[in-house]
Design a protein around this motif. Structure first.
Motif, PDB file in Angstrom:
ATOM      1  N   UNK A  66       0.850  -1.191   0.000  1.00 44.93           N
ATOM      2  CA  UNK A  66       0.000   0.000   0.000  1.00 44.93           C
ATOM      3  C   UNK A  66       0.884   1.239   0.000  1.00 44.93           C
ATOM      4  N   UNK A  67       0.510   2.220  -0.806  1.00 47.07           N
ATOM      5  CA  UNK A  67       1.313   3.430  -0.981  1.00 47.07           C
ATOM      6  C   UNK A  67       0.471   4.661  -0.643  1.00 47.07           C
ATOM      7  N   UNK A  78       6.030  13.412  -2.150  1.00 45.95           N
ATOM      8  CA  UNK A  78       6.421  12.314  -1.283  1.00 45.95           C
ATOM      9  C   UNK A  78       5.610  11.077  -1.640  1.00 45.95           C
ATOM     10  N   UNK A  79       6.259   9.927  -1.593  1.00 43.49           N
ATOM     11  CA  UNK A  79       5.590   8.638  -1.768  1.00 43.49           C
ATOM     12  C   UNK A  79       6.129   7.719  -0.681  1.00 43.49           C
ATOM     13  N   UNK A  80       5.222   7.125   0.077  1.00 43.27           N
ATOM     14  CA  UNK A  80       5.609   6.269   1.194  1.00 43.27           C
ATOM     15  C   UNK A  80       4.883   4.941   1.069  1.00 43.27           C
ATOM     16  N   UNK A  81       5.628   3.858   1.143  1.00 43.53           N
ATOM     17  CA  UNK A  81       5.016   2.526   1.174  1.00 43.53           C
ATOM     18  C   UNK A  81       4.612   2.261   2.613  1.00 43.53           C
ATOM     19  N   UNK A  82       3.315   2.329   2.902  1.00 42.57           N
ATOM     20  CA  UNK A  82       2.852   2.146   4.271  1.00 42.57           C
ATOM     21  C   UNK A  82       2.674   0.670   4.620  1.00 42.57           C
ATOM     22  N   UNK A  83       2.583  -0.182   3.610  1.00 44.28           N
ATOM     23  CA  UNK A  83       2.529  -1.636   3.815  1.00 44.28           C
ATOM     24  C   UNK A  83       3.366  -2.299   2.737  1.00 44.28           C
ATOM     25  N   UNK A  84       4.191  -3.233   3.136  1.00 43.58           N
ATOM     26  CA  UNK A  84       4.983  -4.027   2.194  1.00 43.58           C
ATOM     27  C   UNK A  84       5.020  -5.464   2.706  1.00 43.58           C
ATOM     28  N   UNK A  85       5.306  -6.422   1.835  1.00 40.21           N
ATOM     29  CA  UNK A  85       5.430  -7.812   2.297  1.00 40.21           C
ATOM     30  C   UNK A  85       6.495  -7.902   3.395  1.00 40.21           C
ATOM     31  N   UNK A  86       6.147  -8.546   4.513  1.00 35.88           N
ATOM     32  CA  UNK A  86       7.078  -8.598   5.634  1.00 35.88           C
ATOM     33  C   UNK A  86       6.958  -9.886   6.446  1.00 35.88           C
ATOM     34  N   UNK A  87       6.388 -10.914   5.845  1.00 33.70           N
ATOM     35  CA  UNK A  87       6.167 -12.158   6.579  1.00 33.70           C
ATOM     36  C   UNK A  87       7.463 -12.825   7.028  1.00 33.70           C
TER      37      UNK A  87
END
Length: 140
Positions: A66-67, A78-87
């Motif tokens: 999610x960006x 500004x662009x921020x990845x608020x969710x990234x794969x992190x399992x």
């Protein structure tokens, strides 16, 4: 000598024929988009767009992406990845090198028309789709 040249010509023609069958674009990985609500906190009164907009959470094979973007005067600041794969550690490693590259590309391109990062195709595709949904909210 003549037979060797003929063999080379036939071999080159065969290789060219095989290359013509190869797809020129990689397959797009399957992703699904989940709406996340209003996702905006900006203003738009017909002029340049300003504000912060959060894109859809995009489910990829390795986890959601999610960006959130901030625009000022119609430009992405500004662009921020608020969710990234992190399992797992590998997911975090991939996101750790891919997201800064995707963010840099976003700020340079001023759009979601950016290249995917080699070795991070799923994360890249999720980032691009979420980014596009944030930009759609900003201009929609």
């Amino acid at each position: 000598m003549r037979r060797t040249l003929l063999s080379v010509a036939v071999t080159a023609a065969g290789i060219c024929s095989l290359l013509a069958l190869k797809p020129h674009h990689p397959a797009v990985p399957p992703v699904t988009v989940a709406p996340t609500g209003p996702g905006s906190s900006g203003t738009s009164s017909g002029g340049p767009v300003s504000g912060t907009y959060t894109g859809d959470s995009v489910a990829t094979r390795y986890g959601p992406v999610q960006v959130r973007v901030t625009l000022s005067g119609g430009r992405i600041t500004e662009a921020v990845a608020v969710r990234t794969p992190s399992e797992n550690e590998r997911d975090r490693e991939i996101a750790g090198y891919a997201v800064p590259m995707l963010t840099s590309e976003t700020l340079t391109a001023q759009s979601a028309q950016i290249d995917t990062v080699s070795g991070a195709t799923y994360t890249s595709e999720g980032y691009i789709r979420s980014l596009q949904s944030a930009l759609d909210r900003a201009h929609g």
